[in-house]
Motif scaffolding. Structure first.
Motif, mmCIF file in Angstrom:
data_model
loop_
_atom_site.group_PDB
_atom_site.id
_atom_site.type_symbol
_atom_site.label_atom_id
_atom_site.label_comp_id
_atom_site.label_asym_id
_atom_site.label_seq_id
_atom_site.Cartn_x
_atom_site.Cartn_y
_atom_site.Cartn_z
ATOM 1 N N GLY A 1 0.802 -1.405 0.226
ATOM 2 C CA GLY A 1 -0.069 0.107 0.169
ATOM 3 C C GLY A 1 0.736 1.239 -0.069
ATOM 4 O O GLY A 1 0.130 2.574 0.643
ATOM 5 N N VAL B 1 -4.396 2.350 2.701
ATOM 6 C CA VAL B 1 -5.323 1.298 2.349
ATOM 7 C C VAL B 1 -6.289 2.213 1.120
ATOM 8 O O VAL B 1 -6.609 1.581 -0.342
ATOM 9 N N ALA C 1 -3.886 2.036 -1.792
ATOM 10 C CA ALA C 1 -4.243 0.539 -2.571
ATOM 11 C C ALA C 1 -5.412 0.441 -3.432
ATOM 12 O O ALA C 1 -5.293 0.155 -4.275
ATOM 13 N N ILE C 2 -5.900 0.767 -3.453
ATOM 14 C CA ILE C 2 -7.032 0.434 -4.020
ATOM 15 C C ILE C 2 -8.022 1.222 -4.836
ATOM 16 O O ILE C 2 -7.715 1.079 -6.343
ATOM 17 N N PRO D 1 -5.873 -4.594 -1.561
ATOM 18 C CA PRO D 1 -6.403 -3.890 -0.762
ATOM 19 C C PRO D 1 -6.520 -4.268 1.079
ATOM 20 O O PRO D 1 -6.762 -3.183 2.389
#
Length: 245
Positions: A63, A150, A153-154, A188
């Motif tokens: 991430g 987070v 990462a998405i 994620p």
């Protein structure tokens, strides 16, 4: 230009994500959910043997925003060269601008310390690490909410999944849809679990990062990259690059 379809279809889900993020922020601002955050952080601290801690730290690199940004930018340039389409560079650029204008400012505005702020500098009392809006602290000690790992990462694995498919097509290879789903979902989830387990973020920080990341990802997924107007000077580098919607 017609927006690309997303699932679930419609803007209602975007509104739901935004409402959930706002509701979570209001709940924390009024002192709610602290018990859940503290219980999760305490459990993680009591179940963190050395091997598990190092494994989580390594997996958490999935991430890291800067490496992901550079990887997506490099992949975009490679696809642009292979397909002679400058459009392939647009997703990384727009994703960078979008994350830069949302994640960082939200962190600074909410000014929340991380769970680890009680055991390392600035060595706050445990109860003082939970509230938001602690603007009396230096910025570097109060940037926990929402989790940038987070959210990044998405967004970035979504961009990578978008670019990998056309790149492999130039080599005569196809990407299985299930593999695209794995690339979008698994990193994620790993980052969410590891960043909470390591005590680098509260559980609600990670949930907020999840909500924000999903919202940004849906906005990016709607962009009709092959139809965005480009200057006439780029007509020789104006080919479509995305797969079918």
């Amino acid at each position: 230009m017609r927006l690309r379809p997303v699932r679930p279809a419609g803007w209602w889900f975007d509104g739901l994500l935004l409402a959930a993020l706002v509701g979570l922020t209001v709940a924390l601002a009024t002192g709610h959910l602290f018990g859940l955050d503290r219980a999760t952080a305490d459990w993680a601290a009591q179940h963190r043997p050395t091997a598990a801690r190092w494994t989580a730290m390594i997996l958490n690199y999935l991430g890291q925003g800067t490496p992901l940004t550079l990887l997506a930018a490099g992949l975009g340039v490679l696809v642009a060269i292979r397909l002679r389409s400058v459009r392939a560079v647009l997703p990384p650029v727009v994703a960078f601008v979008l994350t830069f204008l949302t994640i960082g400012p939200l962190k600074v505005w909410t000014a929340r310390p991380a769970p680890s702020a009680s055991v390392k500098e600035p060595f706050l009392p445990p109860d003082q690490t939970l509230p938001l809006f602690q603007h009396d602290l230096p910025v570097r000690f109060a940037q926990s909410y929402p989790s940038g790992h987070v959210a990044n990462a998405i967004v970035w694995y979504g961009v990578l999944a978008l670019l990998v498919a056309p790149l492999l097509r130039t080599f005569g290879r196809a990407v299985p849809p299930r593999l695209v789903t794995v690339v979008r979902v698994l990193p994620p989830l790993i980052v969410l679990c590891t960043t909470t387990y390591l005590g680098w973020h509260w559980l609600t920080d990670s949930v907020a990062g999840l909500l924000l990341g999903l919202l940004l990802n849906r906005l990016l997924s709607r962009v009709p990259w092959d139809d965005v107007p480009l200057p006439p000077a780029l007509r020789n580098w104006n080919r479509p690059f995305t797969s079918t919607p």
